[in-house]
Design a protein around this motif. Structure first.
Motif, PDB file in Angstrom:
ATOM      1  N   MET A 101     -15.690  -2.690  -3.681  1.00 32.04           N
ATOM      2  CA  MET A 101     -15.045  -1.827  -2.712  1.00 32.04           C
ATOM      3  C   MET A 101     -13.428  -1.680  -3.246  1.00 32.04           C
ATOM      4  O   MET A 101     -12.954  -2.627  -3.711  1.00 32.04           O
ATOM      5  N   THR A 102     -13.216  -0.447  -3.134  1.00 30.44           N
ATOM      6  CA  THR A 102     -11.874  -0.144  -3.661  1.00 30.44           C
ATOM      7  C   THR A 102     -10.848  -0.361  -2.581  1.00 30.44           C
ATOM      8  O   THR A 102     -10.758  -0.475  -1.398  1.00 30.44           O
ATOM      9  N   PRO A 103      -9.673  -1.392  -3.038  1.00 32.95           N
ATOM     10  CA  PRO A 103      -8.858  -1.977  -1.964  1.00 32.95           C
ATOM     11  C   PRO A 103      -7.912  -0.823  -1.383  1.00 32.95           C
ATOM     12  O   PRO A 103      -7.736   0.254  -1.873  1.00 32.95           O
ATOM     13  N   LYS A 104      -7.636  -1.159  -0.036  1.00 37.37           N
ATOM     14  CA  LYS A 104      -6.531  -0.114   0.698  1.00 37.37           C
ATOM     15  C   LYS A 104      -5.143  -0.343   0.081  1.00 37.37           C
ATOM     16  O   LYS A 104      -4.526   0.780  -0.255  1.00 37.37           O
ATOM     17  N   PHE A 105      -4.661  -1.480   0.036  1.00 36.40           N
ATOM     18  CA  PHE A 105      -3.579  -1.717  -0.890  1.00 36.40           C
ATOM     19  C   PHE A 105      -3.684  -2.610  -2.149  1.00 36.40           C
ATOM     20  O   PHE A 105      -4.641  -3.556  -1.932  1.00 36.40           O
ATOM     21  N   GLN A 106      -2.805  -2.117  -2.757  1.00 43.74           N
ATOM     22  CA  GLN A 106      -2.864  -3.176  -4.086  1.00 43.74           C
ATOM     23  C   GLN A 106      -1.449  -3.438  -4.145  1.00 43.74           C
ATOM     24  O   GLN A 106      -0.653  -2.605  -4.524  1.00 43.74           O
ATOM     25  N   ILE A 107      -1.071  -4.769  -4.032  1.00 39.45           N
ATOM     26  CA  ILE A 107       0.234  -5.357  -4.008  1.00 39.45           C
ATOM     27  C   ILE A 107       0.573  -5.852  -5.319  1.00 39.45           C
ATOM     28  O   ILE A 107      -0.423  -6.664  -5.719  1.00 39.45           O
ATOM     29  N   GLN A 108       1.636  -5.217  -6.156  1.00 40.85           N
ATOM     30  CA  GLN A 108       1.633  -5.995  -7.665  1.00 40.85           C
ATOM     31  C   GLN A 108       2.885  -6.637  -7.827  1.00 40.85           C
ATOM     32  O   GLN A 108       4.104  -5.799  -7.646  1.00 40.85           O
ATOM     33  N   LEU A 136       9.961 -13.106  -0.775  1.00 39.75           N
ATOM     34  CA  LEU A 136       8.906 -12.995  -1.523  1.00 39.75           C
ATOM     35  C   LEU A 136       8.887 -13.060  -3.077  1.00 39.75           C
ATOM     36  O   LEU A 136       9.898 -12.438  -3.549  1.00 39.75           O
ATOM     37  N   ALA A 137       8.149 -14.062  -3.670  1.00 39.42           N
ATOM     38  CA  ALA A 137       8.475 -14.587  -5.129  1.00 39.42           C
ATOM     39  C   ALA A 137       7.361 -13.894  -5.804  1.00 39.42           C
ATOM     40  O   ALA A 137       6.521 -14.692  -6.711  1.00 39.42           O
ATOM     41  N   GLY A 138       7.132 -12.555  -5.932  1.00 39.15           N
ATOM     42  CA  GLY A 138       6.113 -11.984  -6.765  1.00 39.15           C
ATOM     43  C   GLY A 138       4.771 -12.289  -6.331  1.00 39.15           C
ATOM     44  O   GLY A 138       3.859 -12.916  -6.882  1.00 39.15           O
ATOM     45  N   ILE A 139       4.617 -11.308  -5.526  1.00 43.52           N
ATOM     46  CA  ILE A 139       3.242 -11.497  -4.635  1.00 43.52           C
ATOM     47  C   ILE A 139       2.313 -10.412  -5.312  1.00 43.52           C
ATOM     48  O   ILE A 139       2.624  -8.995  -5.468  1.00 43.52           O
ATOM     49  N   SER A 140       0.923 -10.761  -5.528  1.00 46.97           N
ATOM     50  CA  SER A 140       0.297  -9.802  -5.913  1.00 46.97           C
ATOM     51  C   SER A 140      -1.083 -10.331  -5.260  1.00 46.97           C
ATOM     52  O   SER A 140      -1.602 -11.257  -4.814  1.00 46.97           O
ATOM     53  N   LEU A 141      -1.542  -9.017  -4.357  1.00 49.34           N
ATOM     54  CA  LEU A 141      -2.657  -9.180  -3.421  1.00 49.34           C
ATOM     55  C   LEU A 141      -3.364  -7.873  -3.308  1.00 49.34           C
ATOM     56  O   LEU A 141      -2.514  -6.800  -3.201  1.00 49.34           O
ATOM     57  N   THR A 192       5.401  -3.229  -6.958  1.00 46.77           N
ATOM     58  CA  THR A 192       4.863  -1.790  -6.341  1.00 46.77           C
ATOM     59  C   THR A 192       3.885  -2.114  -5.455  1.00 46.77           C
ATOM     60  O   THR A 192       3.123  -3.140  -5.287  1.00 46.77           O
ATOM     61  N   VAL A 193       3.720  -1.360  -4.488  1.00 45.71           N
ATOM     62  CA  VAL A 193       2.415  -1.235  -3.433  1.00 45.71           C
ATOM     63  C   VAL A 193       1.959   0.111  -3.581  1.00 45.71           C
ATOM     64  O   VAL A 193       2.414   1.047  -3.309  1.00 45.71           O
ATOM     65  N   ILE A 217      -0.588 -18.401  -1.494  1.00 51.38           N
ATOM     66  CA  ILE A 217      -1.205 -19.763  -2.004  1.00 51.38           C
ATOM     67  C   ILE A 217      -2.696 -19.525  -2.197  1.00 51.38           C
ATOM     68  O   ILE A 217      -3.468 -19.984  -3.124  1.00 51.38           O
ATOM     69  N   GLU A 218      -3.145 -18.983  -1.103  1.00 56.70           N
ATOM     70  CA  GLU A 218      -4.522 -18.461  -1.069  1.00 56.70           C
ATOM     71  C   GLU A 218      -4.962 -17.233  -0.370  1.00 56.70           C
ATOM     72  O   GLU A 218      -4.388 -17.045   0.768  1.00 56.70           O
ATOM     73  N   PHE A 219      -5.964 -16.549  -0.833  1.00 65.05           N
ATOM     74  CA  PHE A 219      -6.479 -15.352  -0.172  1.00 65.05           C
ATOM     75  C   PHE A 219      -7.986 -15.409  -0.345  1.00 65.05           C
ATOM     76  O   PHE A 219      -8.721 -15.715  -1.230  1.00 65.05           O
ATOM     77  N   ASP A 220      -8.647 -15.324   0.894  1.00 69.47           N
ATOM     78  CA  ASP A 220     -10.182 -15.617   0.740  1.00 69.47           C
ATOM     79  C   ASP A 220     -10.692 -14.991   2.224  1.00 69.47           C
ATOM     80  O   ASP A 220      -9.945 -14.552   2.929  1.00 69.47           O
ATOM     81  N   THR A 221     -12.099 -14.953   2.286  1.00 65.94           N
ATOM     82  CA  THR A 221     -12.692 -14.532   3.487  1.00 65.94           C
ATOM     83  C   THR A 221     -12.070 -15.683   4.497  1.00 65.94           C
ATOM     84  O   THR A 221     -12.008 -16.822   4.133  1.00 65.94           O
ATOM     85  N   SER A 222     -12.027 -15.121   5.807  1.00 68.33           N
ATOM     86  CA  SER A 222     -11.716 -16.056   6.748  1.00 68.33           C
ATOM     87  C   SER A 222     -12.510 -17.274   6.778  1.00 68.33           C
ATOM     88  O   SER A 222     -12.180 -18.535   7.215  1.00 68.33           O
TER      89      SER A 222
END
Lengths: 252, 231
Positions: free
Chosen positions: A1-8, A20-25, A65-66, A226-231
């Motif tokens: 699935m192509t992400p809607k947002f790519q935060i780099q 914010l200390a360098g978020i990639s999500l 970048t976003v 710290i963590e990103f996952d399914t809820s």
């Protein structure tokens, strides 16, 4: 699935204060992603960076970048006003225009952009109010002032105002923080209905709400992701002990 | 892991743990006493053990009620949620284990009029394995030890093999001598219940692994054990 947002590698703050200390999500499309974490962890700053509202503060800075659908929102040619049209925001306290009617409130976003046309206004108003789950409650008082509405109805009116301009993304900053449990349940039901058509990113202090409403959750602490996952995963079996400590109330 | 911010919540979770331990300890003793009553033909011990079942049943109700209160009031998450789900599932296994101990006691009373079981017979062997599995499953819960829990699961195969052997031996004995049918049926039933005790101990061990790691290994062989329960 192509992400809607790519935060780099997103870094942001105010003057010397880094938030914010360098978020990639990567945020998936057409679903709800919740951002949780203790006060001051950078939740609100993150979503204000997603629609370039952060930079409206003269002391704000940002690097990294976003990307929205692969397009860099911070490219020198990107127009922040157009960005905010594609990415609308709902705030903690409902902020309808008090001196406008309910109908005028729904159309306000279009009028500001010079896109309101009399012939289609009624359809736009009805569609937006239906999408916001408010139509049946206000259909007979469309020309009444918004102040006749309850707090929960005013919040849904603000969501209708946002939907009228047909954004792609809805950012919600504690959208039910000021509402009673019944009004909160209506907002959550609305979010469930909207997520098949919109990408929703929601900041909330209410972990139970994040667990109920969102498909994915990101836990932030001291400006770090710290963590990103399914809820489902994050709220039952988080991988990081800091997430575990936070969601179980063993914090601080 | 730091302490809970909400002390009342923490106290309720601790109470769930303590109620589980008390119930598990009582069931463990019931199983040991039921097997002793059977082997030693001690009818009084069998009757006293049967009377304990009421307490086990009450423990199940009390633990269920407390878990429901915690779910309603605090909506636990993470390790706390896994503890509550562990408790809700495990009390059912423990209650069934208590029932099986009662069944064994009832058979112990019936078998008291027959010749005593020889120490070398497979029933004492099966009871030793089943009791060890139950004790180790409870210890794994106390120490949050998922490695020990995994070892328990493997022991269930030994019980299954012994049960099959007892079943064949009883069948052979009954086929050769019709006067041994009644005793044989009792012995076969006891063997079946001991084998089921192993199944319940296995269930508890699987729940310990979920409680500790968040990994659901039910209905999978250990070789294909999944990494995560949800996601």
């Amino acid at each position: 699935m192509t992400p809607k947002f790519q935060i780099q590698n997103l870094m942001a703050g105010f003057r010397e204060r880094q938030i914010l200390a360098g978020i990639s999500l990567e945020i998936p499309p057409r679903g709800v992603t919740s951002i949780i974490g203790p006060s001051g962890c950078g939740k609100t700053t993150l979503i204000r960076c997603l629609n370039r509202m952060h930079e409206m503060d003269p002391e704000a800075y940002r690097t990294g970048t976003v990307l929205l659908d692969g397009q860099n929102l911070y490219h020198e040619d990107a127009d922040p006003v157009l960005v905010r049209r594609r990415i609308g925001m709902v705030f903690q306290t409902p902020n309808p225009f008090p001196n406008m009617s309910i109908r005028e409130n729904v159309l306000a976003g279009l009028r500001f952009r010079g896109r309101a046309r009399t012939a289609t206004n009624n359809n736009v108003v009805e569609d937006a109010l239906r999408q916001a789950g408010l139509w049946n409650e206000v259909r007979d008082v469309l020309d009444g002032r918004s102040k006749i509405l309850s707090e929960g109805q005013r919040q849904r009116l603000c969501i209708a105002r946002l939907l009228a301009v047909q954004p792609e993304v809805l950012l919600m900053d504690e959208p039910a923080a000021s509402l009673d449990p019944v009004a909160t349940a209506r907002i959550e039901d609305l979010i469930h209905n909207l997520k098949s058509d919109y990408t929703i990113v929601m900041v909330t202090h209410d972990m139970k709400q994040a667990a109920r409403v969102s498909d994915h959750t990101a836990f932030f602490l001291n400006g770090e992701l710290i963590e990103f996952d399914t809820s489902n995963r994050l709220f039952t079996s988080p991988r990081d002990p800091r997430t575990e400590a936070y969601i179980t109330g063993r914090f601080g | 892991m730091p302490r809970h911010t909400d002390r009342e919540y923490a106290a309720h979770l601790q109470q769930i743990r303590e109620m589980l331990l008390e119930m598990a300890g009582r069931v463990e003793k019931m199983i040991a006493d039921s097997v002793r009553a059977l082997v030693e033909q001690d009818v009084d011990l069998a009757k006293r053990t049967i009377a304990c079942d009421k307490l086990v049943n009450q423990s199940e109700l009390d633990t269920d009620e407390l878990c429901t209160v915690v779910l309603a009031k605090w909506q636990p998450m993470g390790r706390d949620l896994r503890l509550v789900t562990f408790a809700l599932k495990t009390v059912t296994d423990l209650e069934r284990m208590g029932d099986l101990a009662v069944n064994i006691c009832e058979r112990a009373i019936d078998l008291s009029s027959y010749p005593q079981l020889a120490p070398g017979e497979d029933i004492p062997k099966m009871s030793a394995i089943a009791q060890a599995m139950v004790r180790d499953a409870i210890d794994a819960f106390i120490h949050r030890d998922s490695d020990s829990a995994r070892r328990i699961i493997g022991q269930d195969d030994e019980l299954d093999i012994l049960y099959t052997k007892v079943f064949r031996d009883v069948l052979d004995a009954m086929a050769g001598d019709k006067t041994r049918v009644a005793r044989g049926i009792h012995v076969q039933s006891v063997a079946k219940w001991l084998e089921r005790l192993g199944d319940h101990a296995t269930n508890i061990a699987e729940q310990v692994i979920y409680m500790v790691e968040g990994t659901d290994i039910r209905h999978t062989s250990q070789a294909e054990e999944p990494k995560a329960a949800v996601g």
